[in-house]
Design an enzyme around this catalytic site. Sequence first.
Site, PDB file in Angstrom:
ATOM      1  N   LYS A 289       4.514   8.255   5.541  1.00 24.06           N
ATOM      2  CA  LYS A 289       3.069   8.266   5.767  1.00 24.06           C
ATOM      3  C   LYS A 289       2.550   9.597   6.316  1.00 24.06           C
ATOM      4  O   LYS A 289       2.226  10.503   5.565  1.00 24.06           O
ATOM      5  CB  LYS A 289       2.663   7.090   6.657  1.00 24.06           C
ATOM      6  CG  LYS A 289       2.724   5.735   5.960  1.00 24.06           C
ATOM      7  CD  LYS A 289       2.090   4.652   6.783  1.00 24.06           C
ATOM      8  CE  LYS A 289       2.222   3.272   6.148  1.00 24.06           C
ATOM      9  NZ  LYS A 289       1.427   3.089   4.919  1.00 24.06           N
TER      10      LYS A 289
ATOM     11  N   TYR B 231      -2.670  -4.811  -4.116  1.00 25.49           N
ATOM     12  CA  TYR B 231      -2.872  -6.216  -3.759  1.00 25.49           C
ATOM     13  C   TYR B 231      -4.182  -6.747  -4.346  1.00 25.49           C
ATOM     14  O   TYR B 231      -4.976  -7.369  -3.646  1.00 25.49           O
ATOM     15  CB  TYR B 231      -2.850  -6.381  -2.237  1.00 25.49           C
ATOM     16  CG  TYR B 231      -1.735  -5.598  -1.582  1.00 25.49           C
ATOM     17  CD1 TYR B 231      -0.396  -5.906  -1.837  1.00 25.49           C
ATOM     18  CD2 TYR B 231      -2.010  -4.528  -0.733  1.00 25.49           C
ATOM     19  CE1 TYR B 231       0.625  -5.171  -1.266  1.00 25.49           C
ATOM     20  CE2 TYR B 231      -0.980  -3.791  -0.163  1.00 25.49           C
ATOM     21  CZ  TYR B 231       0.329  -4.120  -0.425  1.00 25.49           C
ATOM     22  OH  TYR B 231       1.340  -3.393   0.133  1.00 25.49           O
TER      23      TYR B 231
ATOM     24  N   TYR C 126       7.484  -6.272   8.335  1.00 26.41           N
ATOM     25  CA  TYR C 126       7.064  -5.713   7.043  1.00 26.41           C
ATOM     26  C   TYR C 126       7.666  -4.317   6.926  1.00 26.41           C
ATOM     27  O   TYR C 126       7.500  -3.482   7.820  1.00 26.41           O
ATOM     28  CB  TYR C 126       5.545  -5.625   6.925  1.00 26.41           C
ATOM     29  CG  TYR C 126       5.114  -4.906   5.657  1.00 26.41           C
ATOM     30  CD1 TYR C 126       5.071  -5.570   4.435  1.00 26.41           C
ATOM     31  CD2 TYR C 126       4.788  -3.554   5.677  1.00 26.41           C
ATOM     32  CE1 TYR C 126       4.718  -4.913   3.274  1.00 26.41           C
ATOM     33  CE2 TYR C 126       4.427  -2.884   4.520  1.00 26.41           C
ATOM     34  CZ  TYR C 126       4.394  -3.562   3.320  1.00 26.41           C
ATOM     35  OH  TYR C 126       4.049  -2.901   2.170  1.00 26.41           O
TER      36      TYR C 126
ATOM     37  N   ASP D 248      12.187   1.696  11.748  1.00 27.74           N
ATOM     38  CA  ASP D 248      11.199   2.008  10.728  1.00 27.74           C
ATOM     39  C   ASP D 248       9.962   2.570  11.425  1.00 27.74           C
ATOM     40  O   ASP D 248       9.123   1.827  11.926  1.00 27.74           O
ATOM     41  CB  ASP D 248      10.868   0.729   9.944  1.00 27.74           C
ATOM     42  CG  ASP D 248       9.734   0.905   8.951  1.00 27.74           C
ATOM     43  OD1 ASP D 248       9.133   2.002   8.901  1.00 27.74           O
ATOM     44  OD2 ASP D 248       9.421  -0.068   8.236  1.00 27.74           O
TER      45      ASP D 248
END
Length: 428
Positions: free
Chosen positions: A274, A17, A144, A245
């Site tokens: 993760k 980003y 997200y 998720d």
Amino acid sequence: MSQSDMLFDAKHIWHPYSSLIKPVSCYSIISAKGVYLKLKNGKKIIDGMSSWWSTIHGYNNPILNKALKKQIKKISHVMFGGITHPSAILLCKKLIKLTPKKLECIFLSDSGSIAIEVAIKMLIQYWEALGQNRTKILTIKNAYHGDTFGAMSISDPNNSMHKIYNHFLPKNLFANAPCSNFNDHWNSNDIISFKKIIKKNIFTIAGVILEPIVQSVGGMKFYHPIFLKKVKELCQNYSIPLVFDEIATGFGRTGKFFAFEHANVIPDILCLGKAITGGTITLAATLTSRHIANTISNSSTRCFMHGPTYMANPLACSAANANIKILEKNQWQEQVSNIEKELNINLLPLINHPRVIDVRVLGAIGVVECSKFINLELIQNFFVKNGVWIRPFRKLIYIVPPYIISIEDLKKLIYIIKKSLDQNIFFI
């Protein structure tokens, strides 16, 4: 690392980003151990981010390192097409043991975003096998789920970083996010929007995908567990698969091993990533039921159409096995509980700061929501100068420290956050 290397980095290398015209400053890390990152000048800073939720046991963990060294002497990678290996088999056995009994079929991939893509493909192939053309995914606003195109299509199209791609992405369905916070009273109005959309689109919805309890990049909101219960009831009533998720929240971060345990509901598909390898090497997993797996296997293709090159990478699987072995000792429960207690004692009072509109704590997650947007460049420099690594976004300063962090180091993270709030220059 030399100054010329840093200039090369700024000129040629994209970071997450970031811009190549006006890149955000980067800090050269030459080593790491425990909760400390070591800068090129020798200074150590406390990592409050667990390298984006992943390094839950800290850096250079001897158990994880030993597993990686042992595996690399055997084989670091082998294709998974037509080949299997002990590390993958052991990992899948462990994942089946850790997750609800219903979830017994596993697809291993190489990142959280791909785990989401796999889940979406599973949903579409499931309905194709049943002779129905269902392609819409229902989720909630402020969601997200990752940066790949399928994942972006189920991330909030209006409030996310991905809105510039809206003209290209598939159009999915977004119900209102629940307003009832985790510790508040449940407001039954929170499910109305979701219920209306699911009833109206019953024959086009392929599945529901949610981040259970914690909406991460969508604002670090913690919503009420009853919302998950109500969603599960609707999915059962209309025979729609439910996907959770848990890429950010899995493996103990919220105080439960999986965040969906706060609501005592079970998904039909579960995405993990993760922290699955303790932050050592990238890996992800998508778990589903035997019913969905068998239905897909009876589709026109007779197989599931996905296969990453680094699927079930032996090094990653070995790290994941070692990570789960550490977690099975159950020290994580005490560690996360101690972090939560300290956050409640010293972070929650920041709610009284004039620049703060809310403070939220759940497990080993602490969030300070500010009244103004944060100048990332300036505040990041302030944090590093004061010996901590915290990376805010928008109006949020949040920490998700490694579980092994000491109370002393956690107090320092909180203290430096408080000091940053006193500086007018950091807020736009």
